[in-house]
Motif scaffolding. Structure first.
Motif, PDB file in Angstrom:
ATOM      1  N   HIS A   1      -5.480   4.590   6.607  1.00  0.00           N
ATOM      2  CA  HIS A   1      -5.100   5.982   6.406  1.00  0.00           C
ATOM      3  C   HIS A   1      -3.850   6.147   5.550  1.00  0.00           C
ATOM      4  O   HIS A   1      -3.600   7.240   5.034  1.00  0.00           O
ATOM      5  CB  HIS A   1      -4.878   6.663   7.757  1.00  0.00           C
ATOM      6  CG  HIS A   1      -6.068   6.630   8.655  1.00  0.00           C
ATOM      7  ND1 HIS A   1      -6.079   6.017   9.880  1.00  0.00           N
ATOM      8  CD2 HIS A   1      -7.321   7.121   8.474  1.00  0.00           C
ATOM      9  CE1 HIS A   1      -7.274   6.130  10.427  1.00  0.00           C
ATOM     10  NE2 HIS A   1      -8.043   6.785   9.599  1.00  0.00           N
ATOM     11  N   TYR A   2      -3.078   5.095   5.432  1.00  0.00           N
ATOM     12  CA  TYR A   2      -1.837   5.158   4.667  1.00  0.00           C
ATOM     13  C   TYR A   2      -1.868   4.057   3.601  1.00  0.00           C
ATOM     14  O   TYR A   2      -1.751   2.878   3.919  1.00  0.00           O
ATOM     15  CB  TYR A   2      -0.628   5.008   5.589  1.00  0.00           C
ATOM     16  CG  TYR A   2      -0.401   6.234   6.448  1.00  0.00           C
ATOM     17  CD1 TYR A   2       0.347   7.306   5.962  1.00  0.00           C
ATOM     18  CD2 TYR A   2      -0.955   6.333   7.727  1.00  0.00           C
ATOM     19  CE1 TYR A   2       0.547   8.442   6.727  1.00  0.00           C
ATOM     20  CE2 TYR A   2      -0.764   7.469   8.494  1.00  0.00           C
ATOM     21  CZ  TYR A   2      -0.008   8.528   7.995  1.00  0.00           C
ATOM     22  OH  TYR A   2       0.183   9.659   8.748  1.00  0.00           O
ATOM     23  N   PRO A   3      -2.028   4.424   2.326  1.00  0.00           N
ATOM     24  CA  PRO A   3      -2.214   3.411   1.286  1.00  0.00           C
ATOM     25  C   PRO A   3      -0.978   2.541   1.037  1.00  0.00           C
ATOM     26  O   PRO A   3      -1.108   1.390   0.621  1.00  0.00           O
ATOM     27  CB  PRO A   3      -2.550   4.249   0.040  1.00  0.00           C
ATOM     28  CG  PRO A   3      -2.038   5.620   0.335  1.00  0.00           C
ATOM     29  CD  PRO A   3      -2.159   5.799   1.808  1.00  0.00           C
ATOM     30  N   ASN A   4       0.219   3.078   1.308  1.00  0.00           N
ATOM     31  CA  ASN A   4       1.444   2.330   1.043  1.00  0.00           C
ATOM     32  C   ASN A   4       1.834   1.523   2.288  1.00  0.00           C
ATOM     33  O   ASN A   4       2.849   1.770   2.929  1.00  0.00           O
ATOM     34  CB  ASN A   4       2.561   3.300   0.651  1.00  0.00           C
ATOM     35  CG  ASN A   4       3.782   2.594   0.103  1.00  0.00           C
ATOM     36  OD1 ASN A   4       3.719   1.422  -0.278  1.00  0.00           O
ATOM     37  ND2 ASN A   4       4.908   3.298   0.091  1.00  0.00           N
ATOM     38  N   THR A   5       0.986   0.534   2.638  1.00  0.00           N
ATOM     39  CA  THR A   5       1.117  -0.187   3.903  1.00  0.00           C
ATOM     40  C   THR A   5       1.370  -1.670   3.676  1.00  0.00           C
ATOM     41  O   THR A   5       0.696  -2.312   2.869  1.00  0.00           O
ATOM     42  CB  THR A   5      -0.169  -0.023   4.752  1.00  0.00           C
ATOM     43  OG1 THR A   5      -0.269   1.336   5.196  1.00  0.00           O
ATOM     44  CG2 THR A   5      -0.138  -0.935   5.975  1.00  0.00           C
ATOM     45  N   VAL A   6       2.353  -2.192   4.418  1.00  0.00           N
ATOM     46  CA  VAL A   6       2.555  -3.635   4.531  1.00  0.00           C
ATOM     47  C   VAL A   6       1.818  -4.073   5.794  1.00  0.00           C
ATOM     48  O   VAL A   6       2.211  -3.704   6.898  1.00  0.00           O
ATOM     49  CB  VAL A   6       4.043  -3.996   4.624  1.00  0.00           C
ATOM     50  CG1 VAL A   6       4.216  -5.499   4.821  1.00  0.00           C
ATOM     51  CG2 VAL A   6       4.789  -3.515   3.396  1.00  0.00           C
ATOM     52  N   PRO A   7       0.729  -4.850   5.700  1.00  0.00           N
ATOM     53  CA  PRO A   7      -0.111  -5.147   6.864  1.00  0.00           C
ATOM     54  C   PRO A   7       0.291  -6.454   7.558  1.00  0.00           C
ATOM     55  O   PRO A   7       0.716  -7.411   6.909  1.00  0.00           O
ATOM     56  CB  PRO A   7      -1.505  -5.278   6.259  1.00  0.00           C
ATOM     57  CG  PRO A   7      -1.243  -5.843   4.892  1.00  0.00           C
ATOM     58  CD  PRO A   7       0.094  -5.301   4.441  1.00  0.00           C
ATOM     59  N   ILE A   8       0.110  -6.463   8.872  1.00  0.00           N
ATOM     60  CA  ILE A   8       0.256  -7.686   9.664  1.00  0.00           C
ATOM     61  C   ILE A   8      -0.909  -7.747  10.639  1.00  0.00           C
ATOM     62  O   ILE A   8      -1.012  -6.900  11.535  1.00  0.00           O
ATOM     63  CB  ILE A   8       1.569  -7.729  10.472  1.00  0.00           C
ATOM     64  CG1 ILE A   8       2.789  -7.440   9.598  1.00  0.00           C
ATOM     65  CG2 ILE A   8       1.732  -9.087  11.162  1.00  0.00           C
ATOM     66  CD1 ILE A   8       4.072  -7.251  10.393  1.00  0.00           C
ATOM     67  N   VAL A   9      -1.788  -8.719  10.481  1.00  0.00           N
ATOM     68  CA  VAL A   9      -2.870  -8.937  11.450  1.00  0.00           C
ATOM     69  C   VAL A   9      -2.329  -9.855  12.543  1.00  0.00           C
ATOM     70  O   VAL A   9      -2.000 -11.013  12.281  1.00  0.00           O
ATOM     71  CB  VAL A   9      -4.105  -9.576  10.791  1.00  0.00           C
ATOM     72  CG1 VAL A   9      -5.202  -9.808  11.830  1.00  0.00           C
ATOM     73  CG2 VAL A   9      -4.609  -8.699   9.657  1.00  0.00           C
TER      74      VAL A   9
END
Length: 563
Positions: A313-321
């Motif tokens: 939902h938020y394109p400017n995301t730093v992801p952590i799985v």
């Protein structure tokens, strides 16, 4: 290998997996239930409807992290599937066992037989058919794995035979698994160090960070870590409704719940943030006020065990799985050198907004008006809850009042909320109390929600389940005032009352007729002694609190924030 019937295997294996109660409408898996009585301590809770059985299993699961088990014969399959909607939306590990068509009867207009199996696909992580008892061991094990691994959710097995009797009566060679309590999280996923490094840099650079703890923090048992990270960063700390009990309400960084069932001040703070860190959250429309709070352009760091949620939902995301607990531990290590002084003014600003919100509400929270204001009811309930209270909140107004106005003060207090099914509260509370005899379950619902599964008061009385049900009794579904005002052209007129008014009942007397102690409260000063009396009694109690029909919960309370 040991030869035994499918019924014997099923009962013994559920016992080995740590199941202490099952919830059902007869007649389903009858031979299994008899084996449970003879060989185990598993409680067999007969309910007054399949949806209620699913909700009880859901409450049991959310209260413990262990799968809750519900059962129905094939004719009740559709009703049970409907009851799985809430645990599916609430990411709750529920196991649903249903009967299915016989081989000779399928497609032949057999009495009451339909193909229920397709109904389970939208509301489960997995749905499988067991047509031969030889497959029961691996399919049952897989259902428990599906329910508890990764993002939790319901799993379904359709057992051949209308009551599952084909599978029950077949003999198989199988060993009962060693005692092994299945629970969430079944497997913890460690984060990628490179993801942690990128997230740490983003958090270190933020001047106005906010942390939002979701239901995944609760499932992972990561409340201490999320508070520690907020303290390290100097970041205001919000929660979703599902994560409400992961952060002490009195913590100086706590700002409450943003979004739809919210505090206006929490929404204001997120709108001013330059970075929002979501942990164990699906960033759905309720928590984000339909992705307005924060705006879509906001810098996001998102930690979740489900990869597909990251950046959705938020394109400017730093992801952590990652599992929430392991991910937070890694971030705490990576951020050991953070300069907290940079956020001091931001923390002060957040505190000012929160204090203003509370100050503006003082007259309502302390009102002595009759009928009672629901703001005072929810606020006072939070102040006088037992130290071991587990609050179970229905949806709609019950979720709004408890989300915004009920604070959990004690470290051993908990909170569970409906994911959207009105009427969930009472049966879920019964399941939670059966699962957690060490806790004092307090259900908060309205008269509209109570009426959905009113008959389950008899279930609570039959099993002497010592929960307390607090009813915000406004004799209506007054959450519908705004929609009907619009539909009627701007003001309520004509026979509008037919669409949302109820009969003025003494619900305390109704409860008494079903074997539950009833207490009616009409003045705000009488609520505290009523709750004290209810907690002291050894059995179910319903407190019927008469409240103002005209007061509407501040749904999406961010008018000031969005103006």
């Amino acid at each position: 290998m040991t030869e035994q019937t499918g019924a014997e295997y099923l009962a013994r294996t559920l016992d080995a997996y740590g199941v202490s109660a099952v919830f059902l409408v007869p007649t389903s898996l009858s031979a299994t239930l008899v084996t449970m009585e003879r060989e185990t301590e598993i409680k067999r809770i007969v309910t007054h409807g399949e949806k209620a059985a699913a909700y009880m299993a859901d409450g049991y699961a959310r209260a413990t992290g262990r799968p809750g088990v519900c059962m129905a014969q094939n004719i009740g399959g559709a009703n049970l599937a409907a009851g799985l909607r809430d645990p599916y939306l609430g990411c709750s590990p529920v196991i649903a066992l249903t009967g299915g068509p016989y081989e000779f009867s399928r497609g032949r207009n057999y009495y009451q037989e339909i193909e229920d199996f397709p109904l389970f696909k939208p509301v489960t992580k997995s749905s499988r058919q067991v047509l031969d008892a030889a497959r029961l061991p691996d399919q049952l094990d897989q259902a428990f794995r599906d329910a508890t691994v990764g993002k939790p959710g319901p799993a379904h097995l359709e057992l051949a035979g209308h009551t599952g009797d084909t599978i029950e009566n077949q003999r198989i060679d199988a060993e009962i698994p060693d005692a092994n309590i299945r629970q969430v999280p079944a497997a913890r996923i460690s984060p990628n160090p490179a993801d942690i490094a990128r997230a740490a840099e983003a958090l270190r650079s933020a001047q106005r960070p906010v942390i939002v703890a979701g239901g995944g923090v609760r499932a992972s048992g990561a409340g201490d870590e999320v508070v520690a990270l907020a303290e390290l960063l100097g970041a205001p700390l919000a929660t979703s409704l599902n994560g409400k009990d992961t952060v002490p309400a009195g913590h100086p960084l706590a700002i409450g719940i943003p979004g739809l069932y919210s505090r206006a001040s929490a929404n204001e703070i997120l709108l001013e943030a330059d970075l929002v860190f979501y942990i164990g959250s699906q960033t759905g429309s309720q928590l984000t006020l339909t992705w307005q709070v924060p705006p879509p352009s906001t810098q996001i760091v998102h930690l979740d065990i489900e990869p597909q949620e990251l950046g959705r939902h938020y394109p400017n995301t730093v992801p952590i799985v990652s599992d929430a607990k392991l991910g937070l531990i890694a971030l705490l290590s990576a951020l050991s050198d953070v300069d907290r002084s940079r956020t001091a003014d931001w923390v002060a600003r957040a505190r000012t907004l929160g204090e203003r919100w509370r100050r503006d509400l003082t007259d309502r929270l302390e009102s002595d008006a009759t009928p009672i204001r629901p703001e005072r009811l929810a606020h006072e309930l939070g102040q006088i809850l037992p130290d071991n209270a587990l609050v179970v909140a229905d949806t709609g107004h019950a979720g709004m009042w408890t989300g915004g106005y009920l604070d959990l003060a004690g470290p051993n207090q908990g909170f569970l909320r409906a994911a959207g099914s009105l009427g969930w509260g009472l049966p879920a509370g019964i399941g939670a109390q059966i699962a957690r005899p060490d806790a004092q379950v307090v259900v908060f619902t309205g008269d509209g929600g109570l009426m959905y599964h009113l008959a389950e008061l008899e279930t609570a009385a039959r099993w002497n389940v010592p929960l307390v049900v607090v009813v915000n009794d406004n004799r209506s579904l007054n959450q519908e005032i705004n929609p009907y005002t619009v539909a009627y052209g701007g003001s309520l007129n004509g026979r509008h009352h037919e669409l949302w008014h109820f009969t003025d009942l003494d619900l305390a007397k109704v409860a008494e007729s079903l074997g539950v102690t009833g207490i009616r409260v009409t003045r705000p000063q009488d609520f505290e002694p009523a709750l004290a009396r209810a907690v002291a009694l050894n059995g179910p109690v319903l407190i019927d609190v008469v409240t103002d029909i005209d007061i509407i919960a501040p749904k999406g309370s961010a008018a000031r924030a969005l103006s």
